[in-house]
Design an enzyme around this catalytic site. Structure first.
Site, PDB file in Angstrom:
ATOM      1  N   ASP A  74       0.662  -1.114   0.072  1.00  0.00           N
ATOM      2  CA  ASP A  74       0.022   0.004  -0.198  1.00  0.00           C
ATOM      3  C   ASP A  74       0.831   1.201  -0.084  1.00  0.00           C
ATOM      4  O   ASP A  74       1.688   1.396   0.999  1.00  0.00           O
ATOM      5  CB  ASP A  74      -0.988   0.081   1.148  1.00  0.00           C
ATOM      6  CG  ASP A  74      -2.102   1.126   1.195  1.00  0.00           C
ATOM      7  OD1 ASP A  74      -1.973   1.945   0.429  1.00  0.00           O
ATOM      8  OD2 ASP A  74      -2.845   1.016   2.075  1.00  0.00           O
ATOM      9  N   HIS A 133      -8.903  -1.130  -8.008  1.00  0.00           N
ATOM     10  CA  HIS A 133      -8.525   0.217  -6.992  1.00  0.00           C
ATOM     11  C   HIS A 133      -7.399   1.011  -7.679  1.00  0.00           C
ATOM     12  O   HIS A 133      -7.506   2.129  -7.661  1.00  0.00           O
ATOM     13  CB  HIS A 133      -8.523  -0.497  -5.823  1.00  0.00           C
ATOM     14  CG  HIS A 133      -8.115   0.591  -4.821  1.00  0.00           C
ATOM     15  ND1 HIS A 133      -9.231   1.433  -4.316  1.00  0.00           N
ATOM     16  CD2 HIS A 133      -7.135   1.122  -4.342  1.00  0.00           C
ATOM     17  CE1 HIS A 133      -8.927   2.196  -3.373  1.00  0.00           C
ATOM     18  NE2 HIS A 133      -7.259   2.104  -3.297  1.00  0.00           N
TER      19      HIS A 133
END
Length: 446
Positions: free
Chosen positions: A258, A354
């Site tokens: 991330d 995403h």
């Protein structure tokens, strides 16, 4: 960047922190307060993985048992962020292992004068703690150090301060309210708790040591007594520097790498995207060198997420779980090929992935510096795990950074069924304090 971090050399035979090369240590401090660095002992040069055991009997007895000349700190303990600088620390500082996010509301009767005094106290305490010294108290208060972190070094401690929208009216500064603090629009994934959102004042505390972070939290809370009360507090964590064989992008609680697409300080447009430019003669001129923090508590529905096979998780995100590389191929840092199709003619990175939807290429170049903490608050009343992301992102204007990206995600992100936004806030974070200044002085003393 302005707020660089200093490191002490590691003793021979000690472990090193792979997150950064050792540098030179600042000398131990002297004076009325006892330096935390002065109190550091040795455990047979055990290094970063060693354990130091102290004798009981309080701080005075503990100090008396330590050798006269302390050994050098391990790399993690010695890393020091600078309090003074063009920008506040905790924005471009590398991710820290422990964090506390706290919002305060001014107490009844507290106005601009009291707010300025609080910011002076907070700034004085932050400067001392970030240097690895005890909290001696601000110029307007006696202060008292709890002794929680006596035997630790600075440990990358950063303390960052911001102002919420309501702060300006309550301090008689409504004419200095930035337009970028307008309320965020509503999003379909919002399940916001008003009691855990917004606030007059905001403090972000980060450190690579949990006790150092807690010590700072208590000092900040104690200095606020009588002037501001805690509105909400959230506690988070990240991987400890040195826990992996080499430095790497962090993983979130879904197990995904991330932060790959974060803007980098070496980018030509980094400052333009992250920091507020000079604007002489405008209501926002006090904010030069500052930034806007969007804070969101995002609960991850991990029980549902973990039921998906890995290949399905990867298609939701658009990246490989093992190494963060895009599904279009390459390594983590390889640019995504958004047009690449597989043998079946379908896009390799799905149109609702995403990573695709949040990419600057899909949002007119909109970008923000994401600097989150993970959180775990036990088991919720419905029996599911209450865990997820304390999402903090930095940008020069949230309506050119966070908002357009979140609107795009709101319209079809494959990740949406697995997350829930439960709290939200936006804060204007002033630039760093120069020597002799306190944070926010250009606003409160204007």
């Amino acid at each position: 960047m302005s707020n660089t971090r200093r490191q002490a050399p590691v003793p021979t035979g000690a472990g090193t922190d792979t997150a950064g090369a050792p540098g030179s240590a600042a000398p131990a401090e002297s004076g009325a307060g006892v330096s935390r660095r002065r109190l550091l002992g040795t455990a047979g040069a055990a290094g970063a993985t060693g354990l130091v055991l102290g004798a009981g009997g309080g701080a005075a007895g503990y100090a008396a048992t330590r050798p006269d000349e302390p050994t050098a700190l391990t790399a993690i303990g010695a890393t020091e962020a600078m309090f003074h600088g063009k920008h506040q620390p905790g924005i471009t500082t590398p991710l820290q292992a422990r964090g506390h996010l706290v919002a305060f509301d001014l107490a009844k009767g507290a106005e601009r004068k009291e707010a300025a005094a609080l910011m002076r106290r907070w700034s004085a305490v932050a400067k001392e703690l970030m240097a690895g010294r005890p909290a001696a108290g601000g110029p307007d208060g006696p202060g008292h150090d709890t002794g929680v972190a006596l035997d630790a070094g600075p440990s990358s401690l950063t303390i960052t301060f911001g102002f919420g929208r309501t702060f300006f009216a309550r301090t008689g500064l409504a004419d200095r309210l930035p337009a970028a603090l307008d309320p965020l629009p509503a999003f379909s994934s919002d399940h916001l708790d008003a009691k855990r959102s917004h606030g007059d004042l905001w403090v972000q505390i980060g450190s690579d040591d949990a006790l150092v972070a807690f010590h700072a939290l208590r000092a900040i809370q104690k200095e606020a007594a009588g002037t501001a009360r805690v509105r909400w507090q959230m506690n988070g964590f990240n991987r400890t520097p040195g826990a992996t064989a080499q430095p790497m992008t962090a993983r979130n609680l879904m197990g995904q790498v991330d932060g790959t697409g974060n803007p980098k300080p070496t980018d030509d447009d980094f400052a333009r995207r992250v920091f507020v430019p000079a604007s002489p003669g405008t209501p926002e001129e006090w904010l030069e060198g500052g930034s806007y923090a969007v804070v969101r508590r995002i609960r991850m529905l991990l029980d549902d997420w973990e039921k998906l096979p890995v290949d399905r998780q990867e298609r939701v995100i658009g990246r490989r779980k093992a190494d963060g590389a895009p599904l279009s191929g390459g390594t983590e840092t390889t640019a995504m090929d958004l047009d690449k199709a597989g043998p079946d003619g379908r896009l390799v990175i799905p149109d609702n992935a995403h990573a695709r939807i949040s990419s600057p290429e899909e949002n007119g170049g909109a970008a923000m510096l994401r600097r989150p903490f993970s959180y775990h608050d036990g088991i919720a009343q419905d029996g599911t795990v209450d865990a997820g992301l304390l999402f903090v992102c930095w940008q020069a204007d949230p309506f050119r950074g966070f908002v357009p990206v979140q609107r795009k995600l709101d319209r079809g992100d494959a990740l949406s069924p697995f997350i829930r936004h439960e709290a939200s806030a936006v804060f204007a974070v002033p630039g760093g304090a120069a020597e002799g200044e306190y944070v926010g002085q250009r606003l409160l003393d204007s």
